[in-house]
Design an enzyme around this catalytic site. Structure first.
Site, short mmCIF file in Angstrom:
data_model
loop_
_atom_site.label_atom_id
_atom_site.label_comp_id
_atom_site.label_asym_id
_atom_site.label_seq_id
_atom_site.Cartn_x
_atom_site.Cartn_y
_atom_site.Cartn_z
N HIS A 36 0.84 -1.20 0.00
CA HIS A 36 0.00 0.00 0.00
C HIS A 36 0.87 1.25 0.00
O HIS A 36 2.09 1.17 0.17
CB HIS A 36 -0.92 0.02 1.22
CG HIS A 36 -2.09 -0.91 1.11
ND1 HIS A 36 -2.01 -2.23 1.47
CD2 HIS A 36 -3.36 -0.71 0.68
CE1 HIS A 36 -3.18 -2.81 1.27
NE2 HIS A 36 -4.02 -1.91 0.79
N LYS A 55 -0.47 4.76 4.61
CA LYS A 55 -1.30 3.79 5.34
C LYS A 55 -0.62 3.48 6.68
O LYS A 55 0.57 3.16 6.73
CB LYS A 55 -1.50 2.52 4.53
CG LYS A 55 -2.48 1.54 5.17
CD LYS A 55 -2.84 0.43 4.19
CE LYS A 55 -3.78 -0.58 4.82
NZ LYS A 55 -5.06 0.05 5.25
#
Length: 249
Positions: free
Chosen positions: A135, A139
């Site tokens: 990600h 995040k």
């Protein structure tokens, strides 16, 4: 055309909140009645359903407020909740209908079913399972909620609990890999939207099941579909398997 419903967006300034706003604004059957972030006041009574991509604390507070009123229905996409926070969401679902998912993608939910089936059919003593997720650098939780969903599906396929089968993070000298365990690896870099792979490996062959998100709108579209579905449901805690009809009522 479906009946018009009134939706709210919690966490609307975030990346997912903005994507949800774009999807809702493009629909003729939705009126966006409230947009708000954590710490901001909003009249949730204006909404039939609220889509929430905020923080665990904000999601719990929203669920408690909705439960106190008996409305509106909720779609919760926040991840990284503690067991205590999960318990609060479950308690709120006794009064209002809630769809909670770590991922609102149709493809990911199909992947979950495939992982469950593969884990059930491949001998745990011969086939290792490793879950890798990537990600963007912003995040904050790891492994991702989707990775944990995949891990839970794998554990279910092996008729166990993820808490019992999960391997600790690999770091330093740990000895040989224990058979039957489910491992996780996380990557945080750049602007990666979301990539998940589940690797099944024996001494003789390797099977990889994977999913890549190309456009963040796919999650927003799934969340809006969940909102349209849950607004007329009885109180309870649902997920995308329910929304998409993969789980029998």
């Amino acid at each position: 055309m479906s009946a018009i419903f009134h939706a709210g967006i919690s966490g609307y300034r975030g990346r997912m909140g903005r994507a949800v706003s774009q999807v809702l604004d493009a629909r003729d059957d939705v009126v966006v009645a409230a947009r708000f972030d954590w710490g901001e006041t909003a009249d949730i009574s204006l909404c039939d359903v609220i889509i929430d991509f905020s923080t665990p604390d904000a999601s719990v507070a929203l669920a408690q407020a909705a439960a106190a009123r008996g409305a509106p229905a909720l779609v919760i996409g926040s991840t990284g909740m503690t067991p205590e926070q999960e318990a609060e969401i479950l308690k709120a679902s006794e009064t209002v209908a809630i769809v909670k998912s770590g991922n609102f993608s149709l493809g990911v939910n199909v992947l979950i079913g495939l992982v469950r089936q593969a884990a059930q059919r491949l001998d745990a003593q011969e086939w290792d399972i490793e879950i890798t997720e990537s990600h963007h650098r912003r995040k904050v939780d790891a492994p991702s909620g989707t990775a944990l969903m995949l891990g839970e599906a794998a554990a279910e396929g092996r008729f166990g609990e993820l808490s019992d089968l999960r391997s600790p993070p690999y770091d330093g000298v740990q000895g040989e890999r224990e058979p039957g365990r489910i491992g996780f690896s996380s990557i945080r870099a750049g602007g990666i939207i979301g990539e998940h792979s589940v690797l099944f490996a024996s001494e003789a062959e390797v099977l990889t099941l994977s999913h890549s998100a190309i456009d963040r709108s796919l999650f927003a579209k799934g969340a809006v579909a969940a909102a349209a579905w849950v607004r007329a449901r009885r109180p309870g805690l649902y997920d995308m398997q329910d929304v998409l009809g993969f789980r029998q009522a």
